[in-house]
Design a protein around this motif. Structure first.
Motif, PDB file in Angstrom:
ATOM      1  N   PRO A 119     -16.380 -81.423 -39.561  1.00 42.97           N
ATOM      2  CA  PRO A 119     -16.201 -82.255 -40.747  1.00 42.97           C
ATOM      3  C   PRO A 119     -14.718 -83.004 -40.509  1.00 42.97           C
ATOM      4  CG  PRO A 119     -15.756 -80.131 -41.566  1.00 42.97           C
ATOM      5  CD  PRO A 119     -16.319 -79.985 -40.147  1.00 42.97           C
ATOM      6  N   LEU A 120     -14.845 -84.212 -41.287  1.00 41.62           N
ATOM      7  CA  LEU A 120     -13.566 -85.050 -41.122  1.00 41.62           C
ATOM      8  C   LEU A 120     -12.757 -84.629 -42.462  1.00 41.62           C
ATOM      9  CD1 LEU A 120     -15.687 -88.299 -40.392  1.00 41.62           C
ATOM     10  CD2 LEU A 120     -14.388 -86.827 -38.871  1.00 41.62           C
ATOM     11  N   LEU A 121     -11.725 -84.199 -42.601  1.00 42.90           N
ATOM     12  CA  LEU A 121     -10.927 -83.631 -43.496  1.00 42.90           C
ATOM     13  C   LEU A 121      -9.617 -83.931 -43.423  1.00 42.90           C
ATOM     14  CD1 LEU A 121     -12.515 -79.891 -43.374  1.00 42.90           C
ATOM     15  CD2 LEU A 121     -13.343 -81.703 -44.905  1.00 42.90           C
ATOM     16  N   ASP A 122      -8.860 -84.507 -44.386  1.00 41.04           N
ATOM     17  CA  ASP A 122      -7.524 -84.799 -44.561  1.00 41.04           C
ATOM     18  C   ASP A 122      -6.559 -84.243 -45.730  1.00 41.04           C
ATOM     19  OD1 ASP A 122      -7.966 -86.944 -45.783  1.00 41.04           O
ATOM     20  OD2 ASP A 122      -7.820 -88.302 -44.126  1.00 41.04           O
ATOM     21  N   THR A 123      -7.408 -83.972 -46.526  1.00 40.33           N
ATOM     22  CA  THR A 123      -6.990 -83.455 -47.981  1.00 40.33           C
ATOM     23  C   THR A 123      -7.600 -82.244 -48.563  1.00 40.33           C
ATOM     24  OG1 THR A 123      -8.551 -84.654 -49.421  1.00 40.33           O
ATOM     25  CG2 THR A 123      -6.582 -85.781 -48.689  1.00 40.33           C
ATOM     26  N   VAL A 124      -7.287 -81.303 -49.287  1.00 37.13           N
ATOM     27  CA  VAL A 124      -7.955 -80.123 -49.798  1.00 37.13           C
ATOM     28  C   VAL A 124      -9.024 -80.594 -50.549  1.00 37.13           C
ATOM     29  CG1 VAL A 124      -5.819 -78.596 -49.712  1.00 37.13           C
ATOM     30  CG2 VAL A 124      -6.407 -79.897 -51.676  1.00 37.13           C
ATOM     31  N   THR A 125      -8.932 -81.624 -51.175  1.00 32.70           N
ATOM     32  CA  THR A 125     -10.121 -82.069 -52.019  1.00 32.70           C
ATOM     33  C   THR A 125     -11.478 -82.671 -51.355  1.00 32.70           C
ATOM     34  OG1 THR A 125      -8.364 -82.954 -53.776  1.00 32.70           O
ATOM     35  CG2 THR A 125     -10.768 -83.508 -54.072  1.00 32.70           C
ATOM     36  N   ILE A 158     -13.798 -93.967 -48.701  1.00 34.15           N
ATOM     37  CA  ILE A 158     -14.204 -93.447 -50.063  1.00 34.15           C
ATOM     38  C   ILE A 158     -14.470 -92.134 -49.905  1.00 34.15           C
ATOM     39  CG2 ILE A 158     -15.852 -93.860 -51.993  1.00 34.15           C
ATOM     40  CD1 ILE A 158     -13.607 -96.038 -51.521  1.00 34.15           C
ATOM     41  N   ARG A 159     -13.703 -91.268 -50.443  1.00 28.79           N
ATOM     42  CA  ARG A 159     -14.003 -89.674 -50.532  1.00 28.79           C
ATOM     43  C   ARG A 159     -15.268 -89.088 -50.653  1.00 28.79           C
ATOM     44  NH1 ARG A 159      -9.466 -88.080 -47.569  1.00 28.79           N
ATOM     45  NH2 ARG A 159      -7.657 -89.570 -48.065  1.00 28.79           N
ATOM     46  N   GLU A 160     -16.137 -89.700 -51.685  1.00 29.21           N
ATOM     47  CA  GLU A 160     -17.570 -89.138 -51.787  1.00 29.21           C
ATOM     48  C   GLU A 160     -18.309 -89.511 -50.599  1.00 29.21           C
ATOM     49  OE1 GLU A 160     -17.211 -92.250 -55.517  1.00 29.21           O
ATOM     50  OE2 GLU A 160     -15.713 -90.950 -54.476  1.00 29.21           O
ATOM     51  N   ASN A 161     -18.195 -90.570 -50.209  1.00 33.73           N
ATOM     52  CA  ASN A 161     -19.006 -91.062 -48.847  1.00 33.73           C
ATOM     53  C   ASN A 161     -18.619 -90.129 -47.927  1.00 33.73           C
ATOM     54  OD1 ASN A 161     -19.358 -93.250 -50.567  1.00 33.73           O
ATOM     55  ND2 ASN A 161     -18.592 -95.015 -49.265  1.00 33.73           N
ATOM     56  N   ARG A 162     -17.505 -89.924 -47.677  1.00 44.37           N
ATOM     57  CA  ARG A 162     -16.789 -88.683 -46.454  1.00 44.37           C
ATOM     58  C   ARG A 162     -17.676 -87.381 -46.817  1.00 44.37           C
ATOM     59  NH1 ARG A 162     -10.798 -88.329 -44.878  1.00 44.37           N
ATOM     60  NH2 ARG A 162     -11.025 -90.462 -44.709  1.00 44.37           N
ATOM     61  N   ALA A 163     -17.766 -87.053 -47.899  1.00 45.98           N
ATOM     62  CA  ALA A 163     -18.383 -85.891 -48.278  1.00 45.98           C
ATOM     63  C   ALA A 163     -19.692 -85.775 -48.009  1.00 45.98           C
ATOM     64  CB  ALA A 163     -18.181 -85.367 -49.881  1.00 45.98           C
ATOM     65  N   VAL A 164     -20.543 -86.789 -48.203  1.00 39.02           N
ATOM     66  CA  VAL A 164     -21.983 -86.999 -47.888  1.00 39.02           C
ATOM     67  C   VAL A 164     -22.128 -86.978 -46.186  1.00 39.02           C
ATOM     68  CG1 VAL A 164     -23.923 -88.475 -47.791  1.00 39.02           C
ATOM     69  CG2 VAL A 164     -22.582 -87.908 -49.789  1.00 39.02           C
ATOM     70  N   CYS A 223     -19.462 -79.231 -52.708  1.00 35.72           N
ATOM     71  CA  CYS A 223     -20.259 -79.685 -53.741  1.00 35.72           C
ATOM     72  C   CYS A 223     -21.362 -80.299 -52.951  1.00 35.72           C
ATOM     73  CB  CYS A 223     -19.511 -80.797 -54.629  1.00 35.72           C
ATOM     74  SG  CYS A 223     -18.248 -79.931 -55.830  1.00 35.72           S
ATOM     75  N   ALA A 224     -21.274 -81.049 -52.037  1.00 35.84           N
ATOM     76  CA  ALA A 224     -22.382 -81.548 -51.406  1.00 35.84           C
ATOM     77  C   ALA A 224     -23.294 -80.752 -50.792  1.00 35.84           C
ATOM     78  CB  ALA A 224     -21.790 -82.423 -50.399  1.00 35.84           C
ATOM     79  N   LEU A 225     -22.724 -79.503 -50.323  1.00 34.79           N
ATOM     80  CA  LEU A 225     -23.288 -78.406 -49.825  1.00 34.79           C
ATOM     81  C   LEU A 225     -24.264 -77.710 -50.725  1.00 34.79           C
ATOM     82  CD1 LEU A 225     -20.700 -77.147 -47.109  1.00 34.79           C
ATOM     83  CD2 LEU A 225     -23.060 -78.239 -46.496  1.00 34.79           C
ATOM     84  N   SER A 226     -23.793 -77.739 -52.100  1.00 37.19           N
ATOM     85  CA  SER A 226     -24.175 -77.092 -53.059  1.00 37.19           C
ATOM     86  C   SER A 226     -25.058 -77.845 -54.081  1.00 37.19           C
ATOM     87  CB  SER A 226     -23.288 -76.490 -53.741  1.00 37.19           C
ATOM     88  OG  SER A 226     -22.641 -75.386 -53.157  1.00 37.19           O
ATOM     89  N   GLY A 235     -24.451 -80.596 -55.541  1.00 40.20           N
ATOM     90  CA  GLY A 235     -23.561 -80.998 -56.853  1.00 40.20           C
ATOM     91  C   GLY A 235     -23.108 -82.291 -56.550  1.00 40.20           C
ATOM     92  N   ASP A 236     -22.226 -82.688 -57.639  1.00 42.10           N
ATOM     93  CA  ASP A 236     -21.464 -84.040 -57.651  1.00 42.10           C
ATOM     94  C   ASP A 236     -20.375 -84.342 -56.722  1.00 42.10           C
ATOM     95  OD1 ASP A 236     -20.738 -86.342 -58.773  1.00 42.10           O
ATOM     96  OD2 ASP A 236     -19.846 -85.543 -60.560  1.00 42.10           O
ATOM     97  N   VAL A 237     -20.555 -85.030 -55.985  1.00 41.30           N
ATOM     98  CA  VAL A 237     -19.216 -85.093 -55.084  1.00 41.30           C
ATOM     99  C   VAL A 237     -18.431 -86.153 -55.388  1.00 41.30           C
ATOM    100  CG1 VAL A 237     -20.995 -84.845 -52.964  1.00 41.30           C
ATOM    101  CG2 VAL A 237     -20.479 -87.296 -53.693  1.00 41.30           C
ATOM    102  N   THR A 238     -18.617 -86.614 -56.646  1.00 44.77           N
ATOM    103  CA  THR A 238     -17.547 -87.312 -57.407  1.00 44.77           C
ATOM    104  C   THR A 238     -16.464 -86.444 -58.233  1.00 44.77           C
ATOM    105  OG1 THR A 238     -18.545 -87.765 -59.360  1.00 44.77           O
ATOM    106  CG2 THR A 238     -19.046 -89.290 -57.612  1.00 44.77           C
ATOM    107  N   LEU A 239     -16.939 -85.324 -58.286  1.00 47.43           N
ATOM    108  CA  LEU A 239     -16.478 -84.175 -59.020  1.00 47.43           C
ATOM    109  C   LEU A 239     -16.105 -84.617 -60.508  1.00 47.43           C
ATOM    110  CD1 LEU A 239     -13.466 -83.573 -56.552  1.00 47.43           C
ATOM    111  CD2 LEU A 239     -15.686 -82.334 -56.579  1.00 47.43           C
ATOM    112  N   GLN A 240     -17.028 -85.371 -61.182  1.00 46.58           N
ATOM    113  CA  GLN A 240     -16.870 -85.806 -62.435  1.00 46.58           C
ATOM    114  C   GLN A 240     -17.765 -84.515 -63.110  1.00 46.58           C
ATOM    115  OE1 GLN A 240     -15.364 -88.381 -63.490  1.00 46.58           O
ATOM    116  NE2 GLN A 240     -14.357 -88.316 -61.527  1.00 46.58           N
ATOM    117  N   GLU A 241     -18.878 -84.168 -62.469  1.00 42.45           N
ATOM    118  CA  GLU A 241     -19.553 -82.927 -63.320  1.00 42.45           C
ATOM    119  C   GLU A 241     -19.655 -81.546 -62.584  1.00 42.45           C
ATOM    120  OE1 GLU A 241     -21.152 -83.484 -66.040  1.00 42.45           O
ATOM    121  OE2 GLU A 241     -20.895 -85.566 -66.044  1.00 42.45           O
TER     122      GLU A 241
END
Length: 729
Positions: free
Chosen positions: A236-242, A218-224, A249-252, A254-260
């Motif tokens: 960090p573990l990254l394999d997409t630009v998103t 789950i991508r938002e879990n990965r961001a956290v 967003c997590a570092l700021s 903000g919303d890691v789900t990118l909904q807001e």
């Protein structure tokens, strides 16, 4: 350190109902342990025999320290951490007729002009013009007695065997419990709810450099997790630009789900280098991933202003991302290429292209199958799907299977709920799918899920869990105790049903209104209980509270055998003030008790469900109570919000939209634990329905609402908090 350990213990108890292994000097703690157990029982909890025995062998001080850490946690879990006063002191007795009550408040205002200078004159002037402003009446909407006076007006609760008892089990050491919880949350195959995501953020700071799950799907879990890894100096573990965008967003904050939208913070040079280097690696390995940038073009442009990619020429591939965001470079999205094939009428070609994104292919199957113009084209789509099924996540496979439950026939109403729980309905104008196609696809999906399920040996099943909806997303479940995923159905056993809302405003006067909309079997003939209708249809409302600086509670009490309606829909309307996401605290719940139990308006041990009220709407619909043809009542979980009006929401004003949304949700079929157990049964050594008493010897796999005492220590247990672990990767 003690404060840190206490807050971490709270995480474990809240999420697992286990008490981390208490450690301390040996002693005679039996008396203190029994006292601890007795206090727990007043709020509906109890120590397991194993935990009670362990505490009894420790010193009295250690037992007391454990109780001090655990008792506030379990009280908050059921809402017992606050004082629940009722406007009518004797509620549910002596609740007056609505108009009589309003006239009484009016008479009090006119009879005592010195109590509120100017109020009596204003009220009298308004009354002469046929206006009654309830909020201007001093006796309206504000507690007229203390909490202690309310308690004195009620008899003690008579304990019954049917009262809720939640067992607290003995856990392992705190570090082990935290590590296990971290691995389960980080490696979850379904999106987490807000409470779990906050817990993961807290745990990641402690566990990011230790053992990690094999994958973090789950991508938002990965961001956290990535945020914690950066703080610990790991890559960090990254394999997409998103992934990079979510991490920013997590570092700021903000919303890691990118909904807001997130307002990106200024980032240190080392963090900027890490993000740009990761972005460069992703694009260099697969330039096609630039196609994901256009979907969030504005967010990328804002992030570019913080990262300053022009200062780092050694990462040219990262610079390409921002060039696409500024439209200086073209990068057709994958979806655009698929749409081009469909526009040309090439359905098999679109399906072939989607083989590169198996999850998207499965989510597009309905559209592809109903767009196909010939049986040969439908067969081609199904054959392509079958060849890539092994690369599709179990959550998506199950989601498509659930989708098919509602696609055998056309027409009807569709219900949509976004990640924040905002619910809307729309007519289903899609043509029905071919019946043979649905049967073929359903059989294939079941076989694919069954293939992935592990052998489980002896299976012990609590029948009460069978109609619980599979937790395909944590976003479809509110945070709280006894809360089940949207679409779950459970029995409601008791003579009295009492639900409640509690809120505490933050900065401004805030008025939440608890109401109950009641409908017949055709979802018509609405009646309601609310502050405008205090005594109707077999129930009572506890009275309207209009300000909550120190917290306020409203109740609705129902004698279920006197309710003439088929559906009872509790709702919380924001009449004025702060929203659910703004108030300092707000939660909803319900209690069940027998008519002769007496007790206070709020009794923690009778609370069956308590959920946090959060969401963007101004009207909350937590669940619906349904009376079946057999006369028995059941609850179906909704976890939905209506947008509502900015102010002055009332049950009278939203009854039609509420009825439509509830009907669409009630009539929708959800994939349940019953379906998954049917697939598991063929892989189990034996399947036994638990009778609620007999505990088999030896290890078993238990699936139920709560872990029974006495299970073999090697048993695998799946309760609602762990049902997501049943969903195959």
């Amino acid at each position: 350190m003690a404060v840190v350990n206490s807050s971490l213990t709270k995480l474990v108890v809240q999420h697992t109902c286990r008490v981390p292994f208490p450690e301390g000097p040996a002693g005679s703690g039996a008396v203190a342990a029994r006292q601890f157990d007795a206090v727990l029982m007043t709020v509906g909890f109890k120590l397991s025999s194993e935990l009670l025995a362990h505490l009894s062998g420790l010193s009295e001080g250690t037992v007391i320290d454990t109780a001090v850490r655990v008792l506030p946690v379990v009280r908050a879990m059921v809402g017992g951490h606050v004082q629940h006063n009722a406007y009518f002191r004797d509620f549910p007795r002596d609740v007056p007729d609505t108009l009589d009550f309003w006239l009484r408040c009016l008479r009090q205002a006119l009879a005592d002009p010195e109590a509120s200078p100017g109020t009596a004159a204003t009220v009298a002037d308004e009354a002469r013009h046929g206006v009654l402003n309830l909020l201007a009446l001093p006796a309206y909407g504000r507690y007229q007695h203390t909490y202690e006076e309310m308690l004195a007006a009620h008899d003690e609760l008579i304990a019954k065997a049917a009262d809720r008892v939640t067992i607290l089990h003995l856990g392992r050491g705190l570090a082990e419990e935290l590590q296990d919880l971290y691995l389960r949350l980080a490696g979850s195959v379904t999106p987490l709810g807000d409470d779990d995501l906050r817990a993961l953020r807290r745990l990641a700071g402690h566990c990011a450099t230790g053992p990690q799950p094999e994958t973090i799907p789950i991508r938002e879990n990965r961001a956290v997790v990535n945020q914690a890894r950066l703080a610990a100096g790991a890559d960090p573990l990254l394999d997409t630009v998103t992934d990079v965008l979510r991490l920013a967003c997590a570092l700021s904050g903000g919303d890691v789900t990118l909904q807001e939208p997130t307002r990106f913070a200024s980032l240190s040079r080392s963090v900027r280098r890490s993000l740009l280097a990761g972005l460069d690696d992703v694009v260099r390995a697969d330039p096609g991933k630039l196609g994901d940038v256009a979907a969030r073009r504005e967010q990328w442009k804002r992030l570019g202003e913080r990262l300053h990619p022009h200062e780092y020429p050694r990462w040219p591939h990262a610079a390409q991302v921002f060039a696409v965001a500024r439209r200086e470079r073209t990068a057709p999205s994958f979806a655009a290429r698929v749409e081009a094939r469909l526009a040309a009428g090439d359905v098999p070609g679109a399906a072939t292209l989607l083989k590169g994104a198996p999850g998207l292919l499965f989510r597009s199957l309905d559209r592809l199958l109903r767009t196909a113009s010939t049986p040969a084209e439908r067969d081609a789509v199904l054959e392509i799907a079958e060849t890539v099924a092994g690369r599709v996540s179990g959550r998506v496979v199950l989601s498509v299977r659930e989708h098919l439950l509602n696609r055998a026939a056309g027409g009807g109403t569709r219900v949509f709920a976004n990640r924040l729980g905002r619910g809307i309905t729309a007519p289903d104008t899609r043509p029905p799918l071919d019946e043979q196609t649905v049967e073929r696809l359903a059989a294939f999906l079941d076989a694919e899920i069954q293939r992935r399920l592990p052998p489980i040996g002896r299976l012990l099943v609590d029948p009460d869990v069978l109609d619980v909806a599979l937790p395909l997303s944590g976003k479809a479940t509110a945070d709280g105790l006894g809360v089940l995923p949207r679409g779950s159905v459970t029995r409601v056993d008791g003579e009295l049903l009492r639900f409640f809302v509690h809120w505490r405003q933050r900065d401004h006067d805030t008025d939440f209104d608890l109401s109950a909309l009641m409908l017949d079997g055709d979802y018509r003939n609405p009646t309601w209980l609310s502050y405008t209708s205090l005594t109707q249809v077999g129930g009572e409302h506890s009275g309207d509270i209009v300000v909550a600086p120190d917290g306020a509670t409203e109740f609705i009490n129902l004698r279920l055998d006197r309710v003439p309606a088929r559906f009872v829909i509790p709702q919380v309307n924001i009449y004025s003030g702060e929203g659910f996401d703004r108030v300092a605290e707000s939660f909803f719940g319900f209690m069940l008790r027998d008519a002769d139990q007496a007790g206070r308006p709020f009794e923690p041990r009778t609370v069956r469900m308590k959920s946090e009220l959060r969401g963007p709407g101004r009207v909350a619909l937590p669940l619906v109570f349904m009376r079946g043809d057999d006369g028995r009542w059941r609850a179906k979980w909704l976890h939905l919000h209506l947008k509502g009006r900015p102010a002055f929401n009332r049950v009278e004003g939203n009854r039609l939209s509420t009825a439509r949304l509830v009907r669409a949700t009630v009539e929708r079929r959800y994939l349940t634990v019953r379906h998954l157990i049917g697939l598991l049964a063929e892989r189990a050594g034996s399947v036994t329905t638990w009778d609620g008493r007999t505990i088999p010897g030896g290890p078993v796999t238990f699936i139920g609402l709560e872990r029974p005492e006495g299970l073999h220590e090697a048993s695998r247990v799946f309760t609602p908090d762990r049902l997501r672990d049943l969903i195959p990767a």
